[in-house]
Design an enzyme around this catalytic site. Sequence first.
Site, PDB file in Angstrom:
ATOM      1  CB  CYS A   6      -0.608   0.037   1.237  1.00  0.00           C
ATOM      2  SG  CYS A   6      -1.653   1.790   1.518  1.00  0.00           S
ATOM      3  CB  CYS A  50      -0.391   2.225   3.828  1.00  0.00           C
ATOM      4  SG  CYS A  50      -1.819   2.269   3.942  1.00  0.00           S
ATOM      5  CG  ASP A  51       3.474   0.961   4.538  1.00  0.00           C
ATOM      6  OD1 ASP A  51       2.784   2.170   5.176  1.00  0.00           O
ATOM      7  OD2 ASP A  51       2.714   0.466   3.694  1.00  0.00           O
TER       8      ASP A  51
END
Length: 316
Positions: A132, A135-136
């Site tokens: 992701c 997300c990261d």
Amino acid sequence: MHKVIILGTGPAGFTAAIYAARANLNPLVIEGDQPGGQLTMTTEVENFPGFPDGIMGPELMDNMRRQAERFGAAFVNGQVTSVDLAQRSFRVVVDDSKEYLAESIIISTGASAKKLGIPGEVEMMGHGVSACATCDGFFFQGKSVLVVGGGDSAMEEATFLTKFASEVTIVHRRSELRASKVMQDRARRNPKIKWLLNVTPVEVATDGSKVSGLVVKDNQTGEVRTIPADGIFVAIGHTPNTGFLANQVEIDDRGYILTKGQSTATSVEGVFACGDVMDPHYRQAITAAGSGCKAALDAERFLESNTVPAQTQIIV
């Protein structure tokens, strides 16, 4: 018989449990084979509202679980192996051995990121390997990263990562991409994106604690070499966890549950879906949590106007 059974946890399932419990529905939550969902495999979560300094994924999920328990949600450890949605009461089978009856069901079984299936991938998940970018990506500012995949998702992830990384290399096992032309063109115009095509990932290289690169094999020459990188983003798609449903609710051609309009209602009256199992687009913890809230509210309103004769919970 239970008023509502929630299948799966994660942000969607836990939020549904919190709202259903506060509505005095006494929800039963079937935790699944990965209690807490994919966030239990991540490290720091910095984009969930309310945590200005971030929070570890497992801690966030544990907090949600305890909050649901505080209001009366009950949890059963196990995997839903089949359901019977032909008529109310609905029947839920756990681990092929225990059966539960429900007046309504909320499905929050999520979607699993497809894996490359190479050594080091699972071990380094959350330590340089991610599925992701949203997300990261923030954690890779000024670093060099690889995106494995050749579809629209890979192009989108790579383009997004250029906001943070100094260099993004798209790695694909074919010489041609599956992505749409518009997505390819957008990626090719980005000066930060480089290309490594017609190679097969072999192994995630590490220094013992974090990712150091990706070992690949040239499909033409057979040469094996290591591509240095600080992070590897696997973008080869997701598989919604809907196999146990046996097509008893309407799904799309990718297996995602279809819901009606802005609601979480499925094609079966009294059955609702939330989170990544019905969302192929956003796949974020906060959007999953929001849909879990909606599913609990939808279930509550459904139960207010639809009742079934009282029955006894069956366990065999």
